[in-house]
Motif scaffolding. Structure first.
Motif, PDB file in Angstrom:
ATOM      1  N   GLY A 192      17.947 -39.147 -49.483  1.00 39.11           N
ATOM      2  CA  GLY A 192      18.542 -40.228 -48.075  1.00 39.11           C
ATOM      3  C   GLY A 192      19.454 -40.326 -48.466  1.00 39.11           C
TER       4      GLY A 192
ATOM      5  N   GLU B 100      17.226 -36.990 -44.889  1.00 38.71           N
ATOM      6  CA  GLU B 100      17.535 -37.798 -44.722  1.00 38.71           C
ATOM      7  C   GLU B 100      16.113 -37.631 -44.287  1.00 38.71           C
ATOM      8  N   ILE B 101      14.749 -38.861 -43.768  1.00 41.01           N
ATOM      9  CA  ILE B 101      14.059 -38.691 -43.672  1.00 41.01           C
ATOM     10  C   ILE B 101      14.186 -39.549 -41.821  1.00 41.01           C
ATOM     11  N   ARG B 102      14.767 -40.527 -41.590  1.00 41.68           N
ATOM     12  CA  ARG B 102      14.509 -41.396 -40.090  1.00 41.68           C
ATOM     13  C   ARG B 102      15.403 -40.653 -39.077  1.00 41.68           C
TER      14      ARG B 102
ATOM     15  N   ALA C 147      14.193 -35.004 -43.753  1.00 37.03           N
ATOM     16  CA  ALA C 147      13.149 -34.172 -44.254  1.00 37.03           C
ATOM     17  C   ALA C 147      12.158 -35.529 -45.140  1.00 37.03           C
ATOM     18  N   ASN C 148      10.982 -35.367 -45.620  1.00 32.15           N
ATOM     19  CA  ASN C 148      10.427 -36.266 -46.302  1.00 32.15           C
ATOM     20  C   ASN C 148      10.965 -35.863 -48.011  1.00 32.15           C
ATOM     21  N   THR C 149      11.776 -36.169 -48.582  1.00 34.57           N
ATOM     22  CA  THR C 149      12.298 -35.392 -49.787  1.00 34.57           C
ATOM     23  C   THR C 149      11.400 -36.167 -51.284  1.00 34.57           C
ATOM     24  N   MET C 150      10.036 -37.177 -50.756  1.00 31.78           N
ATOM     25  CA  MET C 150       9.486 -37.157 -51.893  1.00 31.78           C
ATOM     26  C   MET C 150       8.227 -36.308 -51.698  1.00 31.78           C
TER      27      MET C 150
ATOM     28  N   CYS D 253      21.733 -41.876 -53.729  1.00 34.12           N
ATOM     29  CA  CYS D 253      22.963 -43.245 -53.587  1.00 34.12           C
ATOM     30  C   CYS D 253      22.243 -44.238 -53.353  1.00 34.12           C
ATOM     31  N   PHE D 254      21.944 -45.062 -53.573  1.00 30.62           N
ATOM     32  CA  PHE D 254      20.954 -46.788 -53.092  1.00 30.62           C
ATOM     33  C   PHE D 254      19.782 -46.375 -52.760  1.00 30.62           C
TER      34      PHE D 254
ATOM     35  N   ASP E  90      15.790 -45.826 -51.703  1.00 29.75           N
ATOM     36  CA  ASP E  90      14.678 -46.710 -51.002  1.00 29.75           C
ATOM     37  C   ASP E  90      13.516 -46.258 -52.761  1.00 29.75           C
TER      38      ASP E  90
ATOM     39  N   THR F 205      30.126 -43.897 -49.926  1.00 29.58           N
ATOM     40  CA  THR F 205      28.657 -44.171 -49.642  1.00 29.58           C
ATOM     41  C   THR F 205      28.702 -44.940 -48.502  1.00 29.58           C
ATOM     42  N   GLU F 206      28.052 -45.549 -47.472  1.00 32.16           N
ATOM     43  CA  GLU F 206      27.924 -46.427 -46.991  1.00 32.16           C
ATOM     44  C   GLU F 206      27.422 -47.843 -47.014  1.00 32.16           C
ATOM     45  N   GLU F 207      26.293 -47.674 -48.024  1.00 32.94           N
ATOM     46  CA  GLU F 207      25.856 -48.689 -48.815  1.00 32.94           C
ATOM     47  C   GLU F 207      26.859 -48.862 -49.384  1.00 32.94           C
TER      48      GLU F 207
HETATM   49  N1  SAM Z   1      22.736 -43.058 -49.965  1.00 31.25           N
HETATM   50  C1  SAM Z   1      22.915 -44.288 -48.406  1.00 31.25           C
HETATM   51  C2  SAM Z   1      23.942 -44.547 -48.998  1.00 31.25           C
HETATM   52  O1  SAM Z   1      23.923 -45.098 -50.332  1.00 31.25           O
HETATM   53  O2  SAM Z   1      24.932 -44.958 -48.069  1.00 31.25           O
HETATM   54  C3  SAM Z   1      21.638 -44.167 -47.709  1.00 31.25           C
HETATM   55  C4  SAM Z   1      21.391 -44.757 -48.971  1.00 31.25           C
HETATM   56  S1  SAM Z   1      19.794 -45.904 -47.553  1.00 31.25           S
HETATM   57  C5  SAM Z   1      19.469 -47.333 -48.699  1.00 31.25           C
HETATM   58  C6  SAM Z   1      18.523 -45.310 -48.372  1.00 31.25           C
HETATM   59  C7  SAM Z   1      18.330 -44.226 -47.415  1.00 31.25           C
HETATM   60  O3  SAM Z   1      17.235 -43.176 -47.759  1.00 31.25           O
HETATM   61  C8  SAM Z   1      17.429 -44.674 -45.805  1.00 31.25           C
HETATM   62  O4  SAM Z   1      18.654 -43.682 -45.256  1.00 31.25           O
HETATM   63  C9  SAM Z   1      16.211 -44.107 -46.370  1.00 31.25           C
HETATM   64  O5  SAM Z   1      16.015 -43.983 -44.216  1.00 31.25           O
HETATM   65  C10 SAM Z   1      16.084 -42.817 -46.429  1.00 31.25           C
HETATM   66  N2  SAM Z   1      15.104 -42.680 -46.910  1.00 31.25           N
HETATM   67  C11 SAM Z   1      13.939 -43.684 -47.657  1.00 31.25           C
HETATM   68  N3  SAM Z   1      12.458 -42.309 -48.556  1.00 31.25           N
HETATM   69  C12 SAM Z   1      13.126 -41.727 -47.945  1.00 31.25           C
HETATM   70  C13 SAM Z   1      12.637 -40.349 -48.121  1.00 31.25           C
HETATM   71  N4  SAM Z   1      11.673 -40.106 -48.588  1.00 31.25           N
HETATM   72  N5  SAM Z   1      12.939 -38.684 -47.818  1.00 31.25           N
HETATM   73  C14 SAM Z   1      14.172 -39.099 -47.449  1.00 31.25           C
HETATM   74  N6  SAM Z   1      15.601 -39.875 -46.988  1.00 31.25           N
HETATM   75  C15 SAM Z   1      14.656 -41.468 -47.349  1.00 31.25           C
END
Ligand code: SAM
Length: 247
Positions: free
Chosen positions: A70, A93-95, A129-132, A150-151, A153, A220-222
């Protein structure tokens, strides 16, 4: 959603050379194809399997060892890259649009700097990718030495234990106390992980673990957003233990 994503059947089916061209083996795709008989392949950053085209995956001279799960806009990766110039790292990253942003930024760094320059980001790449669900499709057992959450979801999966090598570390940071406690609870319950004591990652020394935690806290941006808002950051590290001798 997932049906828009395609995955390699196994890590061997990944076209890693298109992600890390600076580390591609000298062989041409055609030579590799002759040897491997034309396997399914992933297109560069969006992991779309190309259906018609049977281009063989090209090898790279070393494997990815750091994953940022993510990764968002990639701040952590861009800060780690010059600090660990001999380590390949992958953001997942999923988006779609966010993945493309990171991909474009990597391309720009590579175009701007000579390949041997640590700022050239030859050692960084990103995948949508969906890392789940599909981590083991990308990484072999024990391939990684560091996984960053990092941060996140909320997500927690057995897969991290599979792809992380014994001695490797999962680095977590969040500003959500409940999520921190939830992650700590899950990792501590999991027989494959033990928590790393704070003394081992905080403090003056400049070893790899402390360096990574420092970068994780600030880059990280978050994390930057939380700093701007004077928020609290909860850090926890977990070390992958040896597999038990029984299956
Ligand atoms: N790690 C970065 C930071 O600390 O700035 C981004 C944190 S952001 C709150 C969480 C990120 O996880 C989002 O960009 C979201 O799209 C991504 N994400 C959520 N579920 C995911 C999944 N199953 N696979 C890959 N990325 C995922």
């Amino acid at each position: 959603s997932d049906h828009a994503l395609a995955y390699p059947k196994s890590p061997e089916d990944m076209d890693w050379a298109s992600l890390y061209p600076g580390y591609a083996t000298a062989k041409s795709p055609e030579e590799e194809k002759d040897e491997q008989g034309g396997m399914q392949v992933c297109e560069s950053h969006d992991v779309t399997l190309s259906e018609g085209e049977q281009r063989a995956p090209r090898a790279i001279t070393k494997n990815v060892e750091i994953a940022d799960i993510g990764c968002g806009f990639g701040g952590l990766l861009f800060a780690l890259a010059p600090q660990f110039p001999d380590t390949l790292m992958l953001g997942m990253e999923i988006r779609t649009s966010v993945t493309e942003y990171v991909h474009d930024k990597i391309r720009a760094y590579r175009a701007k700097h000579t390949p041997s320059d640590p700022q050239a980001c030859q050692n960084v790449s990103v995948l949508r990718a969906n890392t789940m669900k599909f981590l083991p499709n990308f990484f072999t057992k024990h391939q990684l030495h560091s996984i960053f959450l990092c941060f996140p979801d909320p997500h927690f999966k057995q897969q991290y234990a599979h792809v992380l090598r014994p001695g490797g570390i999962v680095y977590t940071i969040t500003d959500v106390k409940d999520l921190h406690e939830w992650m700590v609870g899950h990792f501590e319950k999991h027989p494959s992980f033990i928590r790393v004591e704070q003394e081992e990652y905080d403090g003056e020394e400049d070893d790899d673990i402390r360096k990574k935690v420092r970068i994780m806290r600030t880059e990280t941006e978050e994390g930057k957003k939380v700093t701007r808002n004077n928020g609290e950051k909860f850090v926890a590290l977990f070390r992958r233990v040896e597999d038990p001798p029984w299956p």
